[in-house]
Design an enzyme around this catalytic site. Structure first.
Site, PDB file in Angstrom:
ATOM      1  N   ALA A 152      32.559  44.351  42.493  1.00 45.45           N
ATOM      2  CA  ALA A 152      32.084  43.965  43.819  1.00 45.45           C
ATOM      3  C   ALA A 152      33.195  43.920  44.860  1.00 45.45           C
ATOM      4  O   ALA A 152      32.952  43.514  46.000  1.00 45.45           O
ATOM      5  CB  ALA A 152      31.400  42.602  43.718  1.00 45.45           C
ATOM      6  N   ASN A 173      34.138  37.587  38.238  1.00 45.63           N
ATOM      7  CA  ASN A 173      34.617  38.907  37.797  1.00 45.63           C
ATOM      8  C   ASN A 173      35.531  39.538  38.840  1.00 45.63           C
ATOM      9  O   ASN A 173      36.513  40.183  38.506  1.00 45.63           O
ATOM     10  CB  ASN A 173      33.423  39.814  37.516  1.00 45.63           C
ATOM     11  CG  ASN A 173      32.623  39.319  36.337  1.00 45.63           C
ATOM     12  OD1 ASN A 173      33.082  39.382  35.214  1.00 45.63           O
ATOM     13  ND2 ASN A 173      31.437  38.788  36.596  1.00 45.63           N
ATOM     14  N   HIS A 184      33.475  38.388  49.961  1.00 47.92           N
ATOM     15  CA  HIS A 184      34.737  38.416  49.203  1.00 47.92           C
ATOM     16  C   HIS A 184      35.865  38.719  50.177  1.00 47.92           C
ATOM     17  O   HIS A 184      35.763  39.663  50.965  1.00 47.92           O
ATOM     18  CB  HIS A 184      34.717  39.537  48.154  1.00 47.92           C
ATOM     19  CG  HIS A 184      33.574  39.447  47.197  1.00 47.92           C
ATOM     20  ND1 HIS A 184      33.531  38.546  46.165  1.00 47.92           N
ATOM     21  CD2 HIS A 184      32.429  40.163  47.110  1.00 47.92           C
ATOM     22  CE1 HIS A 184      32.407  38.710  45.486  1.00 47.92           C
ATOM     23  NE2 HIS A 184      31.719  39.684  46.043  1.00 47.92           N
TER      24      HIS A 184
END
Ligand code: NAD
Length: 269
Positions: free
Chosen positions: A126, A192, A222
C-alpha cells in the site's frame, strides 16, 4: 489470454486475493491465477473458486509445480508455507510483509531461498517510494518516519479498540507511537506498510511510527518522511480501501498484480 506456462497459485482467498483475481482477469497481462492453497478450516465456498485447483496441503501444491506462488493470507501463512515453497525452488511473492519483523522467520526464508536457488519478493503493497529509501540508504539515512492514518473502523480488533471506544472518536487520535518492530507485532494486519518501509530503509528498530484513527477520513493515509546524506524525501498517499476489508488498501492488491507482471517480464522498469 492467460499463458498456460505461467502457473500461478495464491495462498489465501480473502479480500486481496479476490481483488487480484478479478483484476488479472480484466487486464491484458496474459497471466491468471490457476490454483489456491488454503488450509481446510479457511476453505472458501466451492462456488467462489470454480475453475481453480484447490490445495489444503503445501506438499500437494509443491507437487503441482507452480511457476510462482503469491501469499495473500496472513503472517501464519508466511511462516507455515513459504519456507517449504522456497526450499523446493518455487519463487514466491509475499504481501504479509509485517511477518518479516520476526528476525528468525526472515533468516529462515533467506536460507530457504538460497537452498532452493529461487527468490522471495516482498511487494511494495500500500506504499510507494521504497525505491528512494533503498537507493538513499547506502549513503546513510538519519531519519525515517512513517505515519498511518485510517478511519476508526480500520482499527477494529486491534489493541487500540481495547483502550478506547473507536466509534466515539471526534478528532484524529494517536493510537500508537513507537518503532516499526513494535508496530508490526501489535498491529499485524495494519502494519505491513510499516514493515516495508523498515526493510527498505533503516530497519525495524530505527524506523519511527505513529498510527492514528481519524473519524474525518474515509481513506487509508500513509506518509513517509526520510532525511539523509542524499537530501530529504516525503511521500503521502490517500488509498481507497477494498470494499471487502477496510484494513486493506486497493493499491496493495494492485501492487501484487504489478509484482506478478514484473516477475514474468523481460524488461523491468
Ligand atoms: N503489504 C501491504 O501493504 C498489505 C496491505 C494490506 C494487507 N496486507 C496483508 O495481506 C494479507 C491479506 O489481506 P486481505 O485483505 O486479503 O485479508 P482477508 O482477511 O480478507 O483474507 C485473508 C485470507 O487468508 C486466509 N488465511 C488466513 N490464514 C491463513 C493461513 N494460515 N493459510 C492460508 N490462508 C489463510 C483467510 O481464510 C482469508 O481467506 C493480510 O496478511 C494483510 O495483513 C498487506
Amino acid at each position: 489470454m492467460a499463458d498456460e506456462s505461467k502457473r500461478i497459485a495464491l495462498i489465501g482467498y480473502g479480500a486481496m486475493a479476490r481483488s487480484l483475481q478479478a483484476s488479472l482477469l480484466r487486464s491484458e497481462a496474459g497471466v491468471a491465477v490457476a490454483a489456491v492453497l488454503v488450509p481446510a478450516e479457511f476453505a472458501p465456498p466451492a462456488s467462489e473458486i470454480a475453475g481453480l485447483e484447490l490445495f489444503h496441503d503445501v506438499a500437494d501444491l509443491v507437487a503441482w509445480r507452480p511457476s510462482l506462488v503469491v501469499e495473500c493470507a496472513s503472517h501464519d501463512a508466511v511462516r507455515d508455507f513459504v519456507p517449504t515453497l522456497l526450499r523446493n525452488g518455487i519463487d514466491t511473492i509475499i504481501v504479509s510483509t509485517g511477518s518479516l519483523a520476526d528476525k528468525s522467520l526472515f533468516d529462515d526464508l533467506e536460507v530457504a531461498a538460497k537452498v532452493g536457488r529461487c527468490r522471495l519478493t516482498v511487494v511494495s503493497g500500500a506504499i510507494g517510494g521504497l525505491d528512494v529509501l533503498r537507493s538513499a540508504r547506502s549513503a546513510g539515512l538519519s531519519k525515517v518516519a512513517y505515519t498511518g492514518i485510517k478511519p476508526p473502523i480500520a482499527w477494529a480488533g486491534t489493541p487500540a479498540a481495547d483502550r478506547m471506544d473507536l466509534t466515539a472518536l471526534l478528532e484524529p487520535t494517536v493510537i500508537f507511537e513507537g518503532n516499526a518492530r513494535q508496530a508490526a507485532q501489535l498491529y499485524p494486519k495494519n502494519a505491513n506498510v510499516t514493515a516495508a518501509v523498515a526493510l527498505a530503509g533503516v530497519g525495524f528498530d530505527a524506523t519511527s511510527v505513529a498510527l492514528l484513527a481519524d473519524p474525518g477520513t474515509a481513506t487509508n493515509g500513509h506518509r513517509v518522511e526520510a532525511t539523509g546524506a542524499f537530501g530529504s524525501f516525503s511521500i503521502e498517499l490517500q488509498n481507497q480501501p477494498l470494499p471487502d476489508n477496510p484494513k486493506t488498501s486497493w493499491l496493495a492488491a494492485l501492487s501484487i498484480q504489478e509484482a506478478i507482471v514484473r516477475h514474468f517480464s523481460s524488461v523491468v522498469v
